[in-house]
Design a protein around this motif. Structure first.
Motif, PDB file in Angstrom:
ATOM      1  N   UNK A 125       0.795  -1.221   0.000  1.00 23.61           N
ATOM      2  CA  UNK A 125       0.000   0.000   0.000  1.00 23.61           C
ATOM      3  C   UNK A 125       0.838   1.287   0.000  1.00 23.61           C
ATOM      4  N   UNK A 126       2.115   1.213   0.357  1.00 24.42           N
ATOM      5  CA  UNK A 126       2.895   2.429   0.463  1.00 24.42           C
ATOM      6  C   UNK A 126       4.317   2.274  -0.044  1.00 24.42           C
ATOM      7  N   UNK A 127       5.002   3.383  -0.151  1.00 27.88           N
ATOM      8  CA  UNK A 127       6.402   3.391  -0.568  1.00 27.88           C
ATOM      9  C   UNK A 127       7.092   4.604   0.063  1.00 27.88           C
ATOM     10  N   UNK A 128       8.420   4.553   0.121  1.00 27.65           N
ATOM     11  CA  UNK A 128       9.198   5.652   0.684  1.00 27.65           C
ATOM     12  C   UNK A 128      10.567   5.690   0.017  1.00 27.65           C
ATOM     13  N   UNK A 129      11.220   6.858   0.089  1.00 27.33           N
ATOM     14  CA  UNK A 129      12.565   7.019  -0.458  1.00 27.33           C
ATOM     15  C   UNK A 129      13.239   8.168   0.268  1.00 27.33           C
ATOM     16  N   UNK A 130      14.517   7.997   0.602  1.00 30.18           N
ATOM     17  CA  UNK A 130      15.324   9.045   1.217  1.00 30.18           C
ATOM     18  C   UNK A 130      16.727   8.952   0.653  1.00 30.18           C
ATOM     19  N   UNK A 131      17.293  10.076   0.228  1.00 32.92           N
ATOM     20  CA  UNK A 131      18.603  10.083  -0.409  1.00 32.92           C
ATOM     21  C   UNK A 131      19.364  11.337  -0.007  1.00 32.92           C
ATOM     22  N   UNK A 132      20.630  11.178   0.350  1.00 34.16           N
ATOM     23  CA  UNK A 132      21.506  12.323   0.619  1.00 34.16           C
ATOM     24  C   UNK A 132      22.710  12.214  -0.313  1.00 34.16           C
ATOM     25  N   UNK A 133      23.272  13.379  -0.688  1.00 31.32           N
ATOM     26  CA  UNK A 133      24.405  13.378  -1.613  1.00 31.32           C
ATOM     27  C   UNK A 133      25.304  14.572  -1.318  1.00 31.32           C
ATOM     28  N   UNK A 134      26.597  14.372  -1.595  1.00 31.23           N
ATOM     29  CA  UNK A 134      27.591  15.425  -1.411  1.00 31.23           C
ATOM     30  C   UNK A 134      28.565  15.378  -2.581  1.00 31.23           C
ATOM     31  N   UNK A 135      28.904  16.551  -3.113  1.00 29.38           N
ATOM     32  CA  UNK A 135      29.909  16.662  -4.171  1.00 29.38           C
ATOM     33  C   UNK A 135      30.772  17.878  -3.888  1.00 29.38           C
ATOM     34  N   UNK A 136      32.070  17.738  -4.121  1.00 28.89           N
ATOM     35  CA  UNK A 136      33.012  18.821  -3.856  1.00 28.89           C
ATOM     36  C   UNK A 136      34.162  18.712  -4.852  1.00 28.89           C
ATOM     37  N   UNK A 137      34.528  19.819  -5.453  1.00 32.33           N
ATOM     38  CA  UNK A 137      35.644  19.813  -6.391  1.00 32.33           C
ATOM     39  C   UNK A 137      36.422  21.113  -6.276  1.00 32.33           C
ATOM     40  N   UNK A 138      37.738  21.023  -6.486  1.00 25.94           N
ATOM     41  CA  UNK A 138      38.569  22.218  -6.532  1.00 25.94           C
ATOM     42  C   UNK A 138      38.355  22.997  -7.824  1.00 25.94           C
ATOM     43  N   UNK A 139      37.781  22.333  -8.836  1.00 19.46           N
ATOM     44  CA  UNK A 139      37.424  22.981 -10.078  1.00 19.46           C
ATOM     45  C   UNK A 139      38.598  23.313 -10.970  1.00 19.46           C
TER      46      UNK A 139
ATOM     47  N   UNK B 257      30.928  23.172  -4.445  1.00 20.70           N
ATOM     48  CA  UNK B 257      30.425  22.084  -3.607  1.00 20.70           C
ATOM     49  C   UNK B 257      28.906  22.114  -3.591  1.00 20.70           C
ATOM     50  N   UNK B 258      28.313  20.944  -3.381  1.00 24.27           N
ATOM     51  CA  UNK B 258      26.865  20.810  -3.391  1.00 24.27           C
ATOM     52  C   UNK B 258      26.460  19.731  -2.401  1.00 24.27           C
ATOM     53  N   UNK B 259      25.539  20.066  -1.505  1.00 22.93           N
ATOM     54  CA  UNK B 259      24.927  19.105  -0.600  1.00 22.93           C
ATOM     55  C   UNK B 259      23.439  19.055  -0.895  1.00 22.93           C
ATOM     56  N   UNK B 260      22.865  17.857  -0.882  1.00 25.72           N
ATOM     57  CA  UNK B 260      21.451  17.739  -1.233  1.00 25.72           C
ATOM     58  C   UNK B 260      20.797  16.612  -0.447  1.00 25.72           C
ATOM     59  N   UNK B 261      19.488  16.728  -0.303  1.00 23.14           N
ATOM     60  CA  UNK B 261      18.683  15.704   0.358  1.00 23.14           C
ATOM     61  C   UNK B 261      17.324  15.648  -0.319  1.00 23.14           C
ATOM     62  N   UNK B 262      16.811  14.454  -0.508  1.00 25.50           N
ATOM     63  CA  UNK B 262      15.462  14.280  -1.054  1.00 25.50           C
ATOM     64  C   UNK B 262      14.705  13.273  -0.202  1.00 25.50           C
ATOM     65  N   UNK B 263      13.435  13.541   0.003  1.00 24.05           N
ATOM     66  CA  UNK B 263      12.532  12.663   0.748  1.00 24.05           C
ATOM     67  C   UNK B 263      11.247  12.528  -0.053  1.00 24.05           C
ATOM     68  N   UNK B 264      10.729  11.342  -0.141  1.00 19.27           N
ATOM     69  CA  UNK B 264       9.488  11.127  -0.885  1.00 19.27           C
ATOM     70  C   UNK B 264       8.776   9.904  -0.327  1.00 19.27           C
ATOM     71  N   UNK B 265       7.477   9.875  -0.510  1.00 20.22           N
ATOM     72  CA  UNK B 265       6.696   8.730  -0.053  1.00 20.22           C
ATOM     73  C   UNK B 265       5.270   8.819  -0.545  1.00 20.22           C
ATOM     74  N   UNK B 266       4.592   7.698  -0.483  1.00 17.98           N
ATOM     75  CA  UNK B 266       3.199   7.650  -0.908  1.00 17.98           C
ATOM     76  C   UNK B 266       2.464   6.516  -0.225  1.00 17.98           C
TER      77      UNK B 266
END
Length: 617
Positions: A191-205, A230-239
């Motif tokens: 009947x349901x679903x969920x998702x959670x994801x975190x990510x990090x990226x960093x570069x001297x360029x 640099x980039x930090x991100x988080x996503x959360x989803x569910x149904x």
């Protein structure tokens, strides 16, 4: 209609890049046309049933290619030209089918994103680690989505669950001090679903700009240093599905970015993107589905000059929609209402800092034996420029079980952004929307050995907003005529799976000025991409070749950027069911090139990634 013919220059670039190694390999099997998509119609439909030109990129493609950015992932998409101002995290623009950068609508999980001030989304800050799937629809789609969809729509879907429990983890390191890591969990039950994801990226360029630019172009300074990101991100989803009639889902994505670049007045920026949405769906009967959607996106930017505050531009977009889909008479009738409010919070004083758009739309989908139609219309009522009506008609004829002919015509528009309208001492509040008329013919086949398609189109864009010297302000003074042909081919041979795309564009200035007949700037008139891979037990190898013809960086066609070819290689070893180690070598022949004049692009670089993704259990 007359269409451009590909020159020999592009293929010479490709052959020159290939000459140093044996034939390229790709891991992409023929298209699965049973995949369900939603972007072409705002309703669920199989890819085989769509009448529009469509590209789908899924998580398997992303895991195979291991791109460092969204622009790397989409390079070579039919009809797409990309410009980047100096490497990772720097301003990036998409030109779809030769239209302007602001003529591409970008959605994340159905929520429209972008800055209301400059009218563009921060594409460079969308992390590929958060992406599950991308649907790219080419052609005019204002009749479904409103403003911006002159060249097409790109919809990004964040990570989702397919099995009962799906953890994942990856870590990588590479050239230019690149460090990356991401991790997440997802699961799906009855009947349901969920998702959670975190990510990090960093570069001297890399050094983003190669020096003092000519007046009116480039970065206006000489700062020969590396410009990091640099980039930090988080996503959360569910149904959750309460019963056969009711279900709900929600999603949130947040990204935080920090980028250094070369500039006179600003050379650092701190950015945030927030995207959130929720949907309630009700099916009182099998033939009727009602959906209520709400969402919000925010584009927040703080600018600095060597650490000193240099301005804040925060924009917020609130959205809501009510849509009904009714299957009747062998077809599907869609009726809907969209509401959008844009707001600005900035230390720059705008005369007007908010606007509201109300819209009603309708669509009819029907199949009559071997023929199908998609007819749509929409009316937008904007608090700034009044009403705007757009429409489209698409037709398809399946005259052979494996071949379909399509034709379409449609209108679209782009609303002026707040900077064009109200920026102090520059804006013009009397601006009208930009308008387009597009015509297209397509032919596609799905033989047993693979898939192929060819689409030819002509687009006329009027009332383009450009600087008017007589007013010392932007005005609706420009026009464009764009013609093009796109080709796609995929097949498997001798256990190798090959995929290729090719685009020929003729994007011309059609204004009554000194630039009449010139090629529109920063569009590659010809481009081609070739991919191939193969597995050898636990090993897989692959390569991608992308070649683009020359382009101009200015409307006067005096600043020419040379054509270039890039070759990427990859090898992976799966040393258990869950663990994979992959090495990517990008731009292996160390080609020097620019997609925007004065701005450097990465040379030869490497990325080593270890990933863990056990089978669902």
């Amino acid at each position: 209609m007359q269409f451009p013919i590909p020159s020999r220059r592009l293929f010479a670039l490709a052959l020159a890049s290939l000459s140093a190694f044996s034939p390229a390999f790709a891991d992409e099997a023929p298209a699965d046309l049973d995949v369900v998509v939603v972007t072409p119609t705002r309703t669920e439909q199989t890819e085989a049933d769509t009448l529009s030109a469509l590209t789908v990129i899924d998580r398997a493609d992303i895991d195979r290619l291991q791109p460092l950015s969204l622009q790397d992932l989409l390079r070579g998409t039919p009809g797409l030209s990309i410009t980047n101002n100096g490497g990772p995290g720097k301003n990036t623009s998409f030109f779809l089918r030769g239209t302007e950068a602001g003529h591409v609508l970008i959605l994340i999980d159905g929520v429209k994103i972008g800055s209301a001030t400059v009218g563009l989304p921060a594409i460079q800050d969308i992390p590929v680690d958060q992406i599950e799937r991308i649907e790219i629809v080419r052609g005019p789609f204002s009749s479904l989505y409103g403003s911006e969809a002159i060249g097409g729509v790109i919809q990004i879907f964040t990570r989702r669950a397919e099995g009962p429990f799906e953890p994942n983890f990856s870590i990588g390191a590479g050239s230019y001090g690149e460090r990356r890591a991401d991790a997440g969990i997802a699961g799906r039950g009855d009947q349901g679903w969920y998702s959670a994801q975190v990510a990090h990226a960093n570069t001297d360029g890399i050094n983003s700009c190669r020096g003092q630019a000519d007046p009116g172009a480039g970065c206006f300074t000489d700062e020969p240093d590396r410009d990091g990101y640099r980039n930090n991100s988080i996503s959360l989803a569910g149904g959750y599905r309460f019963n056969p009639a009711w279900d709900v889902d929600a999603h949130v994505l947040r990204t935080d970015g920090y980028s250094e670049f070369d500039g006179t007045f600003t050379n650092q920026t701190s950015t945030e993107q927030h995207v959130a949405g929720a949907r309630v769906r009700y099916r009182p009967i099998d033939a009727l589905t009602l959906s209520l959607n709400i969402g919000q996106s925010a584009d927040l930017s703080d600018n600095f000059e060597s650490g000193a505050d240099a301005g804040t531009f925060d924009t917020h977009r609130d959205l809501g929609s009510l849509q009904g889909d009714w299957r009747v008479g062998g077809g599907t009738l869609t009726l809907g209402y969209d509401w959008q409010r844009d707001r600005i919070d900035s230390d720059t004083d705008y005369d007007v800092n908010r606007r509201i758009d109300d819209a009603v739309f309708g669509q009819w989908l029907q199949t009559f034996g071997s023929q199908s139609v998609q007819i749509g219309a929409r009316h937008d009522d904007n608090s700034q420029f009044g009403g705007k009506t757009t429409g489209s008609v698409l037709w398809g004829w399946q005259f052979d079980p494996a071949i379909r002919l399509t034709a379409s015509a449609g209108t679209a528009y782009k609303a002026p952004n707040f900077n064009d309208l109200y920026y102090p001492f520059f804006g013009n509040p009397d601006l009208r929307p930009e308008n387009s008329r597009n015509f297209e013919l397509g032919l596609r086949g799905t033989p047993g050995w693979g898939h192929w398609s060819v689409n030819a189109f002509e687009n006329h864009v009027d009332d383009l907003i450009a600087y008017d010297a007589a007013l010392f302000a932007p005005n609706n003074v420009a026009r464009a005529r764009i013609r093009g042909v796109e080709g796609v081919l995929g097949f498997t041979w001798a256990e190798w799976a090959f995929a290729g795309t090719a685009t020929w564009l003729d994007p011309r200035n059609d204004s009554n000025d000194d630039n009449h007949g010139n090629v529109l700037p920063r569009r590659a008139r010809e481009s081609v991409r070739l991919d191939a891979d193969r597995r050898f037990g636990a090993f897989s190898v692959g390569a991608s070749l992308y070649a683009a013809d020359q382009r101009y960086d200015d409307a006067g066609n005096t600043n020419k950027l040379g054509g270039y070819a890039l070759t990427d290689l990859r090898i992976a070893y799966r040393f258990s069911e869950a663990w994979k180690l992959q090495l990517n070598a990008n731009n292996v022949f160390d080609r020097s090139y620019e997609t925007a004049q004065w701005y450097n692009q990465p040379g030869r670089n490497f990325m080593l990634t270890a990933s863990w993704r056990p089978a669902s259990r």
